[in-house]
Design an enzyme around this catalytic site. Sequence first.
Site, PDB file in Angstrom:
ATOM      1  CD  GLU A 184     -39.560  10.324  -3.957  1.00  0.00           C
ATOM      2  OE1 GLU A 184     -40.671  10.013  -4.417  1.00  0.00           O
ATOM      3  OE2 GLU A 184     -39.376  11.286  -3.201  1.00  0.00           O
ATOM      4  CB  CYS A 222     -43.252   6.921 -10.496  1.00  0.00           C
ATOM      5  SG  CYS A 222     -42.672   8.611 -10.370  1.00  0.00           S
TER       6      CYS A 222
HETATM    7  P1  NAP Z   1     -35.933  -0.899 -10.576  1.00  0.00           P
HETATM    8  O1  NAP Z   1     -35.802  -2.199 -11.242  1.00  0.00           O
HETATM    9  O2  NAP Z   1     -36.252  -0.869  -9.133  1.00  0.00           O
HETATM   10  O3  NAP Z   1     -34.543  -0.117 -10.855  1.00  0.00           O
HETATM   11  C1  NAP Z   1     -34.290   1.154 -10.316  1.00  0.00           C
HETATM   12  C2  NAP Z   1     -32.799   1.264 -10.025  1.00  0.00           C
HETATM   13  O4  NAP Z   1     -32.433   0.309  -9.043  1.00  0.00           O
HETATM   14  C3  NAP Z   1     -31.915   0.974 -11.234  1.00  0.00           C
HETATM   15  O5  NAP Z   1     -30.746   1.744 -11.149  1.00  0.00           O
HETATM   16  C4  NAP Z   1     -31.573  -0.485 -11.044  1.00  0.00           C
HETATM   17  O6  NAP Z   1     -30.389  -0.864 -11.700  1.00  0.00           O
HETATM   18  C5  NAP Z   1     -31.394  -0.530  -9.550  1.00  0.00           C
HETATM   19  N1  NAP Z   1     -31.529  -1.849  -8.965  1.00  0.00           N
HETATM   20  C6  NAP Z   1     -32.212  -2.927  -9.442  1.00  0.00           C
HETATM   21  N2  NAP Z   1     -32.080  -3.967  -8.577  1.00  0.00           N
HETATM   22  C7  NAP Z   1     -31.299  -3.525  -7.556  1.00  0.00           C
HETATM   23  C8  NAP Z   1     -30.792  -4.131  -6.364  1.00  0.00           C
HETATM   24  N3  NAP Z   1     -31.068  -5.404  -6.051  1.00  0.00           N
HETATM   25  N4  NAP Z   1     -30.018  -3.392  -5.555  1.00  0.00           N
HETATM   26  C9  NAP Z   1     -29.730  -2.108  -5.856  1.00  0.00           C
HETATM   27  N5  NAP Z   1     -30.168  -1.479  -6.969  1.00  0.00           N
HETATM   28  C10 NAP Z   1     -30.952  -2.182  -7.796  1.00  0.00           C
HETATM   29  O7  NAP Z   1     -36.996   0.016 -11.264  1.00  0.00           O
HETATM   30  P2  NAP Z   1     -37.201   0.249 -12.819  1.00  0.00           P
HETATM   31  O8  NAP Z   1     -38.193  -0.730 -13.276  1.00  0.00           O
HETATM   32  O9  NAP Z   1     -35.933   0.351 -13.545  1.00  0.00           O
HETATM   33  O10 NAP Z   1     -37.799   1.718 -12.751  1.00  0.00           O
HETATM   34  C11 NAP Z   1     -39.134   1.951 -12.764  1.00  0.00           C
HETATM   35  C12 NAP Z   1     -39.709   2.036 -11.358  1.00  0.00           C
HETATM   36  O11 NAP Z   1     -39.247   3.229 -10.743  1.00  0.00           O
HETATM   37  C13 NAP Z   1     -41.210   2.132 -11.391  1.00  0.00           C
HETATM   38  O12 NAP Z   1     -41.767   1.349 -10.382  1.00  0.00           O
HETATM   39  C14 NAP Z   1     -41.446   3.609 -11.135  1.00  0.00           C
HETATM   40  O13 NAP Z   1     -42.704   3.893 -10.587  1.00  0.00           O
HETATM   41  C15 NAP Z   1     -40.345   3.931 -10.199  1.00  0.00           C
HETATM   42  N6  NAP Z   1     -40.087   5.376 -10.177  1.00  0.00           N
HETATM   43  C16 NAP Z   1     -40.455   6.067  -9.068  1.00  0.00           C
HETATM   44  C17 NAP Z   1     -40.276   7.447  -9.030  1.00  0.00           C
HETATM   45  C18 NAP Z   1     -40.687   8.242  -7.822  1.00  0.00           C
HETATM   46  O14 NAP Z   1     -40.265   9.393  -7.709  1.00  0.00           O
HETATM   47  N7  NAP Z   1     -41.492   7.706  -6.911  1.00  0.00           N
HETATM   48  C19 NAP Z   1     -39.710   8.102 -10.129  1.00  0.00           C
HETATM   49  C20 NAP Z   1     -39.344   7.356 -11.248  1.00  0.00           C
HETATM   50  C21 NAP Z   1     -39.535   5.972 -11.239  1.00  0.00           C
HETATM   51  P3  NAP Z   1     -30.424  -1.602 -13.135  1.00  0.00           P
HETATM   52  O15 NAP Z   1     -31.233  -0.725 -14.028  1.00  0.00           O
HETATM   53  O16 NAP Z   1     -29.015  -1.664 -13.525  1.00  0.00           O
HETATM   54  O17 NAP Z   1     -31.077  -2.924 -12.904  1.00  0.00           O
END
Ligand code: NAP
Length: 480
Positions: free
Chosen positions: A253, A287
């Site tokens: 997602e 998102c």
């Molecule tokens: P993100 O940087 O991708 O982080 C999401 C999760 O992944 C966090 O738990 C993060 O941990 C972890 N993470 C980061 N780097 C990683 C790696 N190399 N390996 C494994 N896990 C890793 O995203 P964000 O900026 O926090 O969240 C916002 C994004 O989520 C936006 O793009 C939004 O659109 C998307 N989102 C999508 C949905 C959907 O249903 N499609 C819903 C909500 C949000 P840390 O926080 O500890 O770095």
Amino acid sequence: MNNSNLIFDRSFVDGKWIAIGASKFDIVNPANGQKIKSVNDGGVAISEKAIGVAFEAFQGWKKTTAKFRATLLEKWHNLILDNTEGLAEIMTLECGKPLKESKGEVSYGAAFVKWFAEEGKRTYGDVIPPHTENRRLVVIKQAVGVVGAITPWNFPLAMITRKVAPALAAGCTVVLRPAEETPLTALAIAHLASIAGFPPGVFNVIIGKDASAMGKVLCESEKVKKISFTGSTRVGHLLMSQSASTLKKLSLELGGNAPFIVFEDANIDMAVEGTIVSKFRNSGQTCVCVNRVIVHEKIYEKFSQKLKKAISKLKVGNGMEEEVNIGPLINKDALKKVNDFVEDAILKGGEVLLGGKRIGECFFEPTLISNANLEMNFSKEEIFGPIIPLYKFSNDEEAIKMANNTVYGLASYFFSENVTRCWRVAEALEYGMVGINEGLISTELAPFGGIKFSGQGREGSKYGMDDYLDIKYMCFGNII
Ligand code: NAP
């Protein structure tokens, strides 16, 4: 504060609170930068331990009946709702969203638990008419195994229950790694799951700072059969490539860049309200938030003036305060990114109709930018903040082309009173979800998810179970 009995500071593995080593990190309130709690950094060691525990627990959990699992999920659902106040406070403290939104997220998140408690009992198979007289063909569905779930900070509760509830209902066990910024909500609901009676090892929450190392362990373990991830497209790509060596099932997602088209026959007041509810939830950090508002030239002026008036009524502040509509952005990087979008838009000919500036160290004014064009950075990227760019169009084909002009395909919206146009445009939009005369589309009853760079798999609805089940075909032969 109603939450002291819900605050924990270490990982929850095998039904126990476990700290590994002495290393800790701070959870900080984004509205004022103050420390809420220090938590243990379990890192790779806790990840490996939890996978082993979940693998052992799966051997027994998969044999339980769906009806038994449903009784535990029902209890968990009720406990989450009983603790709405405490959970909502924790969420507002660690991610900043206004308290009323946090309360809404508790009931939204709990609804997935109830839905999948019921849906788990309906994971029917099939009996297929055979191709020869002496054979009988049957299909059953079985739990995939240990699920590694990785969730973001912007919905600290609901993004968890959307994954964990169907996984547990299907008979899978789970190792969840919540975002570094928001582990407290995850630990609180793990505590409630334990009170509900889930056996040790069935639902584990691992806490640590090193997302990349912990994620790699989950992706590369042969004991983990599926990764369910919500977060950015960048990390989604990475997890997919890391999961290739073990050929894991993946639900992704990812990010979005939602268009919101206002046709000349739209009810303008409804469209303004739809824009506001879709855009400013969680300060624009969802998102499915509107990213680009595309308005017919005949109503552009009227719509933008009405929208400006509606936005100017929104109150920015600490989410714990009554009447606040827009909380802080999650951190300084987010604030800078949003500010950069505005500066870039001004350089490329955008006109700021409202807002456009930071407020102190944590907040950003709700912002309306006119004369947006395709060269501006937010035309291609996800804004994730309280900015609305306004684009102009003159015919349907142009609007659809502009809306589809992105690598993302999560949510899209449009307003029109013409039923023929509604069908035509809804079918032409290259998105997993379309809101027609509606700005709020999420519910546990409907399939949530995207196409293109917004990911794969669906959460919620009857389809949300499929991601946690394998199909098995059984051929009975020699039946004479
Ligand atoms: P993100 O940087 O991708 O982080 C999401 C999760 O992944 C966090 O738990 C993060 O941990 C972890 N993470 C980061 N780097 C990683 C790696 N190399 N390996 C494994 N896990 C890793 O995203 P964000 O900026 O926090 O969240 C916002 C994004 O989520 C936006 O793009 C939004 O659109 C998307 N989102 C999508 C949905 C959907 O249903 N499609 C819903 C909500 C949000 P840390 O926080 O500890 O770095």
